[in-house]
Write an enzyme that holds these catalytic residues in place. Structure first.
Site, PDB file in Angstrom:
ATOM      1  CD  GLU A  84      16.693  14.006  14.206  1.00 46.30           C
ATOM      2  OE1 GLU A  84      15.890  14.293  15.127  1.00 46.30           O
ATOM      3  OE2 GLU A  84      17.317  14.848  13.567  1.00 46.30           O
ATOM      4  CE  LYS A 133       6.363  13.167  16.476  1.00 49.48           C
ATOM      5  NZ  LYS A 133       5.871  13.150  17.840  1.00 49.48           N
ATOM      6  CG  ASP A 153       5.232   9.791  23.271  1.00 49.87           C
ATOM      7  OD1 ASP A 153       4.886  10.976  23.088  1.00 49.87           O
ATOM      8  OD2 ASP A 153       4.428   8.882  23.518  1.00 49.87           O
ATOM      9  CE1 TYR A 191      13.296  18.638  18.421  1.00 52.78           C
ATOM     10  CE2 TYR A 191      13.408  16.782  19.934  1.00 52.78           C
ATOM     11  CZ  TYR A 191      12.760  17.912  19.464  1.00 52.78           C
ATOM     12  OH  TYR A 191      11.597  18.305  20.047  1.00 52.78           O
ATOM     13  CE  LYS A 228       2.323  10.565  16.161  1.00 55.60           C
ATOM     14  NZ  LYS A 228       1.648  11.819  16.410  1.00 55.60           N
ATOM     15  CB  CYS A 239     -15.458   0.868  51.188  1.00 56.55           C
ATOM     16  SG  CYS A 239     -14.191  -0.404  51.043  1.00 56.55           S
ATOM     17  CB  CYS A 281     -14.999  -2.039  55.142  1.00 54.20           C
ATOM     18  SG  CYS A 281     -14.790  -0.284  54.809  1.00 54.20           S
ATOM     19  CB  CYS A 306     -12.461   3.020  51.621  1.00 51.74           C
ATOM     20  SG  CYS A 306     -12.800   2.248  53.202  1.00 51.74           S
ATOM     21  CB  CYS A 361     -11.243  -0.624  55.237  1.00 53.74           C
ATOM     22  SG  CYS A 361     -11.447  -1.340  53.590  1.00 53.74           S
TER      23      CYS A 361
HETATM   24  S1  IVH Z   1      11.816  18.138  15.145  1.00 53.61           S
HETATM   25  C1  IVH Z   1      10.730  22.097  13.462  1.00 53.61           C
HETATM   26  N1  IVH Z   1      12.782  15.869  16.052  1.00 53.61           N
HETATM   27  O1  IVH Z   1       7.644  15.725  18.170  1.00 53.61           O
HETATM   28  C2  IVH Z   1      11.219  20.814  14.034  1.00 53.61           C
HETATM   29  N2  IVH Z   1      10.757  16.674  16.971  1.00 53.61           N
HETATM   30  O2  IVH Z   1       5.367  17.845  16.430  1.00 53.61           O
HETATM   31  C3  IVH Z   1      10.303  20.350  15.056  1.00 53.61           C
HETATM   32  N3  IVH Z   1       9.857  15.270  18.759  1.00 53.61           N
HETATM   33  O3  IVH Z   1       6.907  19.027  19.012  1.00 53.61           O
HETATM   34  C4  IVH Z   1      10.621  19.193  15.809  1.00 53.61           C
HETATM   35  N4  IVH Z   1      11.438  13.759  18.728  1.00 53.61           N
HETATM   36  O4  IVH Z   1       8.286  17.698  20.648  1.00 53.61           O
HETATM   37  C5  IVH Z   1      11.795  16.766  16.127  1.00 53.61           C
HETATM   38  N5  IVH Z   1      13.786  13.916  16.794  1.00 53.61           N
HETATM   39  C6  IVH Z   1      12.800  14.806  16.874  1.00 53.61           C
HETATM   40  C7  IVH Z   1      11.732  14.671  17.781  1.00 53.61           C
HETATM   41  C8  IVH Z   1      10.731  15.633  17.807  1.00 53.61           C
HETATM   42  C9  IVH Z   1      10.318  14.157  19.297  1.00 53.61           C
HETATM   43  C10 IVH Z   1       8.590  15.940  19.145  1.00 53.61           C
HETATM   44  C11 IVH Z   1       8.677  17.428  19.334  1.00 53.61           C
HETATM   45  C12 IVH Z   1       7.644  18.010  18.402  1.00 53.61           C
HETATM   46  C13 IVH Z   1       6.786  16.828  18.090  1.00 53.61           C
HETATM   47  C14 IVH Z   1       6.228  16.859  16.697  1.00 53.61           C
END
Ligand code: IVH
Length: 738
Positions: free
Chosen positions: A165, A167, A169, A275, A364, A458, A461, A476, A482
């Site tokens: 999946e 991840k 942010d 998720y 990552k 500033c 000015c 300022c 200004c």
């Molecule tokens: S699974 C036990 N799936 O990434 C399962 N996390 O530490 C834990 N995150 O704290 C999370 N997308 O906030 C999972 N598709 C995804 C995610 C996801 C973002 C975040 C989540 C977690 C951090 C990883």
């Protein structure tokens, strides 16, 4: 997006605004409803605006039905990404429900889509103990570490399938449902105990308030995030308002959800992806993670569509490479992929370490960063006097463009990161937009780097620059004395999102100021009187002078929201300007609004409210405004703004004579609330306003079963939406005052 073929598809763009219940004043439930003139026997359908003839039973049934429909359409729109009705049709459903609930307040249920507007501010967040710990993931920073993960899994349980999946942010949240109803939402916190953010999550449009089945008990986990666009806009507005900007979309999402005032959260376009299923009672848990995702989606949760069942490490790696390339295509930030063991039984067998599950890993992405040198630090003075330190860099390529400057945000940021002149620094682009200094490569210091201190005066000015307690920004104190603030204000006034005056960019503004042809934004509208001086300016001639003057002239017809935004009131960004414009309908009314009235307006929090009042209290500002008004700049909601008012999509026909309005006044009122007035009655007419001695339009309305409003009913309807009677007795006719 993925549309099932036969269904009509509707544009998604306008739907960002789709936030049910935000346009009305929440105090509206005490309003007396328009009186109904026609009996059901005449074949009049029960339409919105006329619920008082419904028995409580009928009203309850209708409200139920509306809620069901609205949720169904939310599901098509937000979860399946395949809307089946237009925005206008959707809005009509929401409005009907609002009106019904206004008439029968006892029908308001916590899961009603009208309840997404932020409730009361909290003193502090309560805490929530998570029924199962919310773990975080171990990281894999390269393909080798991914292979290690796969090896460990196979050693423990043999060959398995994985789900890959995105991840997201954002900020991890958990949500609890009882009998299918949303009851609690919490942040992850330390994994065991989080903060109770139920009220705030309720405002997030994609959170189902009611599941599609009344599952007895369920806890799910997901990620709340702010799309890139919204992040960029929010930061732009904050920078302009002199507020510290968010370093990245994740911080922005966290900051938005951890707001004590839910109305602030409601004004931020947060989204969610779910998720994980943490607890389920009363139904059988799906046996695999992939099926869990489908299950969550079936129940109404938004689940990210990019999910893959992978049978081998090689397939996983391919997805990783693919998304590292494609991450910029997404409207939200991802910082990697998550790889999870698919069978839930095997997940349990693998178990957890103290912090992380052994059955999942986060791959990552290497951050998109570049290394360069800080050649200088300069200070920009913004519209509200905020001094923003900016690093001047040796130009370097980063994520597809050349970067020569990066924001240092504020004094604290420089101190925290210990950025010095001459330092080698790592920069990146937050949310793909604003380059930013992430960290200093201290190991590369030569000893010749020089620490930087923010100026006490500033740079533009020479006025004292102060840092008010509790604020991150140094300001300022020169105000309108200004030149930088004056200049930035005018530049902002003329900018595209504001008054959109062509040919009036920063360079021309500076030129006009220096030549003494203008001193503030109001003077722009008298520039034609200085035509002879204007044509003499460098790079000006008769043609360019005329172009500029006609662009200024044209801006007089702009929408009120553009003007309000253009004034540059602190904290009033584009969105707030729209809300204020729609709510008050004219600049004059906005100027007169009190703080109490302002905070009543949905999406307007106390900070905006006091800033607006403060702005209009200042002599200097009023002088500029007077020039603007006197020049004939539009200060009212125009027809063009119809798309968005509380009566948007509603068509009115007027017939007969009204006692307290001329026809023109009535028309303007309707239009100021987003409604439309047409000359003849058709099936598309929503309301016919009937005065004394109505004409044939009345008969036709009766024949077609259109809702009739007598004058009192019309006033009620207008009064309810215009908010102009807020706080006053809203029960009856208000005469010309409305
Ligand atoms: S699974 C036990 N799936 O990434 C399962 N996390 O530490 C834990 N995150 O704290 C999370 N997308 O906030 C999972 N598709 C995804 C995610 C996801 C973002 C975040 C989540 C977690 C951090 C990883």
């Amino acid at each position: 997006s993925s549309a099932p073929g036969e269904l009509p598809m509707y544009s998604r763009e306008t739907r960002n605004a789709r936030q049910p219940g935000t346009q009305d004043n929440s105090g509206s439930s005490r309003v007396t409803r328009p009186t109904r003139k026609l009996s059901p026997a005449l074949g009049v359908k029960y339409v919105s605006g006329k619920p008082e003839k419904l028995t409580p039973e009928q009203a309850r049934a209708r409200a139920e039905e509306l809620r069901r429909q609205i949720e169904e359409h939310n599901y098509y729109y937000y979860v399946l990404d395949a809307p089946r009705i237009s925005d206008a049709e959707y809005d009509a459903l929401v409005r009907e429900l609002e009106e019904l609930e206004g008439r029968f307040p006892e029908l308001v249920t916590p899961d009603s889509p009208t309840q997404r507007v932020g409730g009361r501010p909290l003193e502090a967040f309560g805490t929530v103990s998570h029924p199962v710990p919310l773990l975080s993931l171990a990281n894999a920073f390269n393909e080798g570490e991914l292979a290690d993960f796969d090896r460990r899994v196979r050693q423990a349980v043999g060959p398995v399938d994985y789900v890959v999946e995105l991840k997201i942010d954002g900020l991890s949240v958990s949500v609890t449902y009882r009998d299918g109803l949303f009851v609690t939402g919490a942040t992850r916190g330390d994994g065991l105990v989080g903060e109770d953010i139920t009220q705030n999550l309720r405002t997030v449009v994609t959170l189902p308030l009611r599941l599609r089945r009344p599952v007895p008990y369920l806890v799910a986990r997901g990620e709340a995030y702010l799309p890139k666009e919204a992040f960029a806009r929010l930061n732009r507005e904050r920078e302009e308002a002199g507020e510290p900007t968010f370093a990245n979309p994740r911080n922005a999402a966290a900051g938005s959800l951890r707001q004590l005032d839910p109305r602030v959260t409601a004004s931020r376009p947060l989204r969610l992806f779910f998720y994980d299923l943490l607890v389920l009672e009363g139904e059988d848990e799906p046996p695999t993670h992939y099926q869990v995702l489908e299950y969550l989606q079936e129940l109404g949760f938004p689940v990210n569509p990019h999910r893959y069942l992978c049978r081998s490490l090689e397939e996983i790696k391919e997805r990783c490479r693919e998304w590292e390339e494609r991450r910029h295509e997404l409207p939200y930030e991802i910082d990697g992929l998550v790889v999870k063991v698919d069978p839930r039984g095997l997940q349990r067998r693998l178990g957890n370490t103290s912090k992380n599950p052994r059955w999942a890993v986060a791959y990552k992405f290497p951050p998109e960063e570049a290394v360069t040198t800080v050649e200088d630090i300069i200070v920009r003075v913004g519209r509200t006097g905020v001094l923003t330190p900016t690093a001047v860099l040796t130009p370097v390529r980063l994520a597809g463009s050349t970067v020569g400057r990066a924001t240092l945000h504020n004094e604290d940021y420089i101190r925290e990161k210990d950025v010095r002149l001459g330092d080698q620094v790592v920069i990146h682009k937050a949310g793909d937009v604003i380059p930013e200094v992430v960290r200093v490569l201290t190991e590369r210091r030569t000893g010749r780097e020089r620490p930087y201190t923010m100026p006490r005066r500033c740079p533009e000015c020479g006025s004292e620059a102060v840092r008010p307690p509790g604020e991150a920004a140094v300001r300022c104190t020169g105000g309108l004395a200004c030149p930088a603030q004056v200049r930035e204000r005018i530049i902002h006034f003329a900018s595209r999102e504001a008054m959109d005056i062509e040919h009036l960019g920063p360079a021309v503004v500076t030129q006009l100021l220096e030549a003494g042809l203008i001193g503030d934004a109001g003077d722009l509208y008298y520039l034609h009187q200085r035509y002879d001086d204007l044509v003499k300016l460098e790079r000006f001639g008769p043609q360019s002078a005329k172009n500029l003057l006609s662009a200024i002239e044209k801006s007089k017809q702009n929408r009120l929201s553009q003007l309000i935004f253009g004034l540059g009131i602190r904290y009033v960004g584009g969105r707030a300007a729209q809300v204020l414009s729609r709510h008050f309908g004219s600049l004059e009314r906005l100027i007169q609004a009190t703080e109490e009235e302002l905070v009543q307006v949905p999406e307007i929090g106390p900070k905006i409210a006091s800033s607006v009042v403060e702005f209009f209290r200042q002599e200097g500002n009023l002088r500029v405004l007077e020039k603007i008004v006197r020049a004939g700049v539009n200060t009212r909601e125009l027809r063009e703004e119809q798309g968005t008012g509380p009566l948007a999509g509603r068509t009115f026909v007027l017939t007969g004579t009204l006692a307290s309005f001329t026809r023109k006044e009535a028309q303007e009122l309707i239009e100021s609330l987003g409604g439309r007035v047409t000359g003849s009655v058709s099936r598309n007419t929503d309301y016919v306003v009937v005065g004394e001695n109505p004409g044939s339009k009345y008969d036709r309305a009766v024949a077609l079963g259109i809702t009739l409003l007598d004058e009192a009913a019309f006033k009620d309807l207008i009064g309810r939406y215009s908010g102009r009677t807020a706080g006053a007795d809203r029960g009856g006719a208000k005469g010309r005052e409305i």
